[in-house]
Design a protein around this motif. Sequence first.
Motif, PDB file in Angstrom:
ATOM      1  N   ALA A   1       0.831  -1.207   0.000  1.00  0.00           N
ATOM      2  CA  ALA A   1       0.000   0.000   0.000  1.00  0.00           C
ATOM      3  C   ALA A   1       0.863   1.252   0.000  1.00  0.00           C
ATOM      4  N   THR A   2       1.947   1.251   0.754  1.00  0.00           N
ATOM      5  CA  THR A   2       2.822   2.417   0.815  1.00  0.00           C
ATOM      6  C   THR A   2       3.470   2.678  -0.531  1.00  0.00           C
ATOM      7  N   SER A   3       3.961   1.649  -1.184  1.00  0.00           N
ATOM      8  CA  SER A   3       4.594   1.864  -2.491  1.00  0.00           C
ATOM      9  C   SER A   3       3.563   2.272  -3.527  1.00  0.00           C
ATOM     10  N   THR A   4       2.336   1.801  -3.407  1.00  0.00           N
ATOM     11  CA  THR A   4       1.268   2.207  -4.315  1.00  0.00           C
ATOM     12  C   THR A   4       1.008   3.696  -4.179  1.00  0.00           C
ATOM     13  N   LEU A   5       0.957   4.196  -2.954  1.00  0.00           N
ATOM     14  CA  LEU A   5       0.696   5.614  -2.723  1.00  0.00           C
ATOM     15  C   LEU A   5       1.851   6.459  -3.235  1.00  0.00           C
ATOM     16  N   ARG A   6       3.079   6.018  -3.011  1.00  0.00           N
ATOM     17  CA  ARG A   6       4.249   6.781  -3.458  1.00  0.00           C
ATOM     18  C   ARG A   6       4.399   6.743  -4.972  1.00  0.00           C
TER      19      ARG A   6
ATOM     20  N   LEU B   1      -1.402   6.657  -7.551  1.00  0.00           N
ATOM     21  CA  LEU B   1      -2.630   5.901  -7.360  1.00  0.00           C
ATOM     22  C   LEU B   1      -3.144   5.391  -8.694  1.00  0.00           C
ATOM     23  N   PRO B   2      -3.965   4.355  -8.669  1.00  0.00           N
ATOM     24  CA  PRO B   2      -4.524   3.830  -9.921  1.00  0.00           C
ATOM     25  C   PRO B   2      -5.345   4.892 -10.645  1.00  0.00           C
ATOM     26  N   ASP B   3      -5.459   4.734 -11.934  1.00  0.00           N
ATOM     27  CA  ASP B   3      -6.221   5.659 -12.762  1.00  0.00           C
ATOM     28  C   ASP B   3      -7.676   5.179 -12.838  1.00  0.00           C
ATOM     29  N   ARG B   4      -8.291   5.098 -11.678  1.00  0.00           N
ATOM     30  CA  ARG B   4      -9.703   4.698 -11.572  1.00  0.00           C
ATOM     31  C   ARG B   4     -10.204   5.198 -10.229  1.00  0.00           C
ATOM     32  N   TYR B   5     -11.509   5.263 -10.079  1.00  0.00           N
ATOM     33  CA  TYR B   5     -12.064   5.636  -8.786  1.00  0.00           C
ATOM     34  C   TYR B   5     -11.791   4.512  -7.795  1.00  0.00           C
ATOM     35  N   LEU B   6     -11.476   4.898  -6.568  1.00  0.00           N
ATOM     36  CA  LEU B   6     -11.083   3.945  -5.540  1.00  0.00           C
ATOM     37  C   LEU B   6     -12.269   3.563  -4.660  1.00  0.00           C
ATOM     38  N   THR B   7     -12.255   2.348  -4.177  1.00  0.00           N
ATOM     39  CA  THR B   7     -13.288   1.850  -3.276  1.00  0.00           C
ATOM     40  C   THR B   7     -12.848   2.072  -1.828  1.00  0.00           C
ATOM     41  N   PRO B   8     -13.776   1.950  -0.879  1.00  0.00           N
ATOM     42  CA  PRO B   8     -13.364   2.028   0.530  1.00  0.00           C
ATOM     43  C   PRO B   8     -12.297   0.982   0.877  1.00  0.00           C
ATOM     44  N   GLU B   9     -12.380  -0.183   0.266  1.00  0.00           N
ATOM     45  CA  GLU B   9     -11.380  -1.224   0.511  1.00  0.00           C
ATOM     46  C   GLU B   9     -10.001  -0.777   0.009  1.00  0.00           C
ATOM     47  N   ASP B  10      -9.971  -0.089  -1.135  1.00  0.00           N
ATOM     48  CA  ASP B  10      -8.707   0.448  -1.646  1.00  0.00           C
ATOM     49  C   ASP B  10      -8.121   1.453  -0.664  1.00  0.00           C
ATOM     50  N   ILE B  11      -8.958   2.350  -0.157  1.00  0.00           N
ATOM     51  CA  ILE B  11      -8.505   3.374   0.784  1.00  0.00           C
ATOM     52  C   ILE B  11      -7.965   2.718   2.052  1.00  0.00           C
ATOM     53  N   ALA B  12      -8.676   1.718   2.548  1.00  0.00           N
ATOM     54  CA  ALA B  12      -8.231   1.002   3.748  1.00  0.00           C
ATOM     55  C   ALA B  12      -6.865   0.353   3.511  1.00  0.00           C
ATOM     56  N   GLU B  13      -6.672  -0.232   2.342  1.00  0.00           N
ATOM     57  CA  GLU B  13      -5.392  -0.872   2.032  1.00  0.00           C
ATOM     58  C   GLU B  13      -4.283   0.160   1.899  1.00  0.00           C
ATOM     59  N   ILE B  14      -4.559   1.256   1.222  1.00  0.00           N
ATOM     60  CA  ILE B  14      -3.543   2.291   1.020  1.00  0.00           C
ATOM     61  C   ILE B  14      -3.057   2.859   2.348  1.00  0.00           C
ATOM     62  N   PHE B  15      -3.996   3.122   3.264  1.00  0.00           N
ATOM     63  CA  PHE B  15      -3.635   3.726   4.544  1.00  0.00           C
ATOM     64  C   PHE B  15      -3.413   2.698   5.651  1.00  0.00           C
ATOM     65  N   ASP B  16      -3.543   1.422   5.321  1.00  0.00           N
ATOM     66  CA  ASP B  16      -3.314   0.331   6.272  1.00  0.00           C
ATOM     67  C   ASP B  16      -4.179   0.498   7.525  1.00  0.00           C
ATOM     68  N   VAL B  17      -5.472   0.699   7.287  1.00  0.00           N
ATOM     69  CA  VAL B  17      -6.460   0.818   8.359  1.00  0.00           C
ATOM     70  C   VAL B  17      -7.624  -0.107   8.044  1.00  0.00           C
ATOM     71  N   PRO B  18      -8.424  -0.459   9.035  1.00  0.00           N
ATOM     72  CA  PRO B  18      -9.610  -1.269   8.755  1.00  0.00           C
ATOM     73  C   PRO B  18     -10.623  -0.484   7.901  1.00  0.00           C
ATOM     74  N   VAL B  19     -11.413  -1.201   7.133  1.00  0.00           N
ATOM     75  CA  VAL B  19     -12.453  -0.566   6.306  1.00  0.00           C
ATOM     76  C   VAL B  19     -13.418   0.222   7.191  1.00  0.00           C
ATOM     77  N   GLU B  20     -13.672  -0.261   8.395  1.00  0.00           N
ATOM     78  CA  GLU B  20     -14.565   0.452   9.314  1.00  0.00           C
ATOM     79  C   GLU B  20     -14.040   1.857   9.609  1.00  0.00           C
ATOM     80  N   THR B  21     -12.720   1.999   9.686  1.00  0.00           N
ATOM     81  CA  THR B  21     -12.114   3.313   9.919  1.00  0.00           C
ATOM     82  C   THR B  21     -12.417   4.251   8.759  1.00  0.00           C
ATOM     83  N   VAL B  22     -12.363   3.746   7.548  1.00  0.00           N
ATOM     84  CA  VAL B  22     -12.668   4.560   6.364  1.00  0.00           C
ATOM     85  C   VAL B  22     -14.103   5.087   6.451  1.00  0.00           C
ATOM     86  N   TYR B  23     -15.032   4.232   6.857  1.00  0.00           N
ATOM     87  CA  TYR B  23     -16.426   4.668   6.987  1.00  0.00           C
ATOM     88  C   TYR B  23     -16.595   5.671   8.132  1.00  0.00           C
TER      89      TYR B  23
END
Length: 75
Positions: A6-11, A14-36
């Motif tokens: 996730a860290t190397s992806t952010l650096r 980011l992908p050239d598409r709209y991101l899902t909550p699961e993508d955000i959770a993976e990028i920031f290394d947090v649970p999906v519940e945190t994103v919500y």
Amino acid sequence: MATASATSTLRAGLPDRYLTPEDIAEIFDVPVETVYQWRKKRTGPPGFRIGKHLRYDPADVRCYVGERKAADRAA
């Protein structure tokens, strides 16, 4: 094929598409519940709905990260 962390992806960019909550959770290394919770409290990257689906614009996520980094430097 190996997946990028996730860290190397952010650096690397980011992908050239709209991101899902699961993508955000993976990028920031947090649970999906945190994103919500971020969305509910309006503290995380801004998201938007497409019908019933929550999505994030990669440009908004980059901007959010930049703002957080600037705030940390100023503190």
